[in-house]
Design an enzyme around this catalytic site. Structure first.
Site, PDB file in Angstrom:
ATOM      1  CG  ASP A  37       6.161  14.387  23.116  1.00 44.37           C
ATOM      2  OD1 ASP A  37       6.270  13.363  22.937  1.00 44.37           O
ATOM      3  OD2 ASP A  37       7.291  15.111  23.654  1.00 44.37           O
ATOM      4  CG  HIS A  38       6.400  11.468  26.294  1.00 45.91           C
ATOM      5  ND1 HIS A  38       6.805  10.482  26.614  1.00 45.91           N
ATOM      6  CD2 HIS A  38       7.491  12.343  25.755  1.00 45.91           C
ATOM      7  CE1 HIS A  38       7.988  10.246  26.113  1.00 45.91           C
ATOM      8  NE2 HIS A  38       8.323  11.350  25.535  1.00 45.91           N
ATOM      9  CB  THR A  45      16.846  19.382  24.819  1.00 43.61           C
ATOM     10  OG1 THR A  45      15.949  18.746  25.547  1.00 43.61           O
ATOM     11  CG2 THR A  45      18.009  20.299  25.436  1.00 43.61           C
TER      12      THR A  45
HETATM   13  P1  13P Z   1      15.220  16.208  23.247  1.00 48.17           P
HETATM   14  O1  13P Z   1      14.486  17.102  24.354  1.00 48.17           O
HETATM   15  O2  13P Z   1      16.030  15.244  24.021  1.00 48.17           O
HETATM   16  O3  13P Z   1      15.390  16.519  21.871  1.00 48.17           O
HETATM   17  O4  13P Z   1      13.834  14.917  23.348  1.00 48.17           O
HETATM   18  C1  13P Z   1      12.703  15.376  22.670  1.00 48.17           C
HETATM   19  C2  13P Z   1      11.539  14.219  22.711  1.00 48.17           C
HETATM   20  O5  13P Z   1      11.852  13.133  22.729  1.00 48.17           O
HETATM   21  C3  13P Z   1      10.307  14.716  23.003  1.00 48.17           C
HETATM   22  O6  13P Z   1       9.503  13.709  23.296  1.00 48.17           O
END
Ligand code: 13P
Length: 287
Positions: A84-85, A232
């Site tokens: 992720d990212h 989150t």
């Molecule tokens: P939230 O933490 O807002 O759910 O977003 C998660 C996310 O986009 C991970 O790349």
């Protein structure tokens, strides 16, 4: 066996539902997400941020843990393990370690540099049969200490990146990571429609899935979003359940808390959150 996210996302786009990406932070989260996906017969994507990668001892450890669980928990639904990212270097490390999917977040680079780096990674991922996500227009909020400005993507830039052959595209449409502020104006469906028009069939990714109202989620899916990221909300559920357990004082006299019992309510809370999201995203029964 881990699979690329390509097929599950193309199916989701065609079937007008979205596959959830749930971020993992430890063994308990991973197990809860996999068991829920299997129970609901839903495809799933496990997201790993670079920070979570470091926390869990490194990408090879994560690959070992996830592959072990797929086998020993008899997981039969499609599962992708996705960075992720990621940075360019992080993506390279994950590819080497055995991830089945990576996100290269070049949104903070000038578009030319984003294109150059994405092109190189697309080639490597295509050669290895892995899926790759790119991002245009930074997604607001805080993640792993990095604060994004939260802009709406330029549809022409989205097309330029989509044309490089990425598997899926994250386009900023006013979404942010973490909780949404009281005065949040909502998702920009105008931007989403304009992006969709430019990128055609490309499955779109919605980051910041926590706290977006159900009607907006459904509308986003109807407009081409096929993957939705959630972190989150799992974190909040896990923390609240763990806090309650500690406050209830169920420790073993003189031995502190049994670590397995201590983390069990949090793991159950994650299962409930994942189930709720899979139902909302429409991925139940789609494995
Ligand atoms: P939230 O933490 O807002 O759910 O977003 C998660 C996310 O986009 C991970 O790349």
């Amino acid at each position: 066996m881990l699979v690329s996210a390509k097929e599950m996302l193309n199916k989701a786009r065609d079937g007008k539902y979205a596959v959830g990406q749930f971020n993992i932070n430890n063994l308990e989260w991973t197990k809860s997400i996999l068991l829920t996906a299997e129970e609901l017969k839903s495809p799933v994507i496990l997201g790993v941020s670079e920070g979570a990668g470091k926390y869990m001892a490194g990408y090879k450890t994560i690959v070992g843990m996830v592959n072990g669980m797929l086998e020993e928990l008899n997981i039969t639904v499609p599962v992708a393990l996705h960075l992720d990212h990621g940075s360019y270097e992080g993506a390279m490390k994950c590819i080497e370690a055995g991830f089945s999917s990576v996100m290269f977040d070049g949104s903070h680079y000038p578009i030319a540099e984003n294109i150059e780096k994405t092109t190189a990674l697309v080639k490597i991922c295509n050669d290895k049969g892995l899926s790759i996500e790119a991002e245009v227009g930074s997604i607001g909020g805080e993640e792993d200490g990095v604060i994004g400005a939260g802009e709406c993507a330029d549809p022409k830039e989205c097309k330029a990146i989509a044309d490089l052959g990425v598997t899926m595209l994250a386009a900023g449409i006013g979404n942010i990571h973490g909780k949404y502020p009281e005065n949040w104006p909502g998702l920009s469906f105008e931007t989403l429609e304009a992006v969709k028009k430019e990128v055609g069939d490309m499955p779109l990714v919605l980051h910041g899935g926590t706290g977006i109202p159900a009607d907006m989620i459904k509308k986003a899916i109807s407009l081409g979003v096929a993957k939705i990221n959630v972190n989150t909300e799992c974190q909040l559920a896990f923390a609240e359940a763990t806090r309650k357990y500690i406050e209830a004082g169920k420790d073993q006299q003189g031995k502190g808390f049994d670590p397995r019992k201590l983390l069990a309510p949090g793991a159950d809370a994650i299962k409930a959150t994942v189930k709720e999201k899979m139902e909302l995203f429409g991925s139940v029964g789609k494995a």
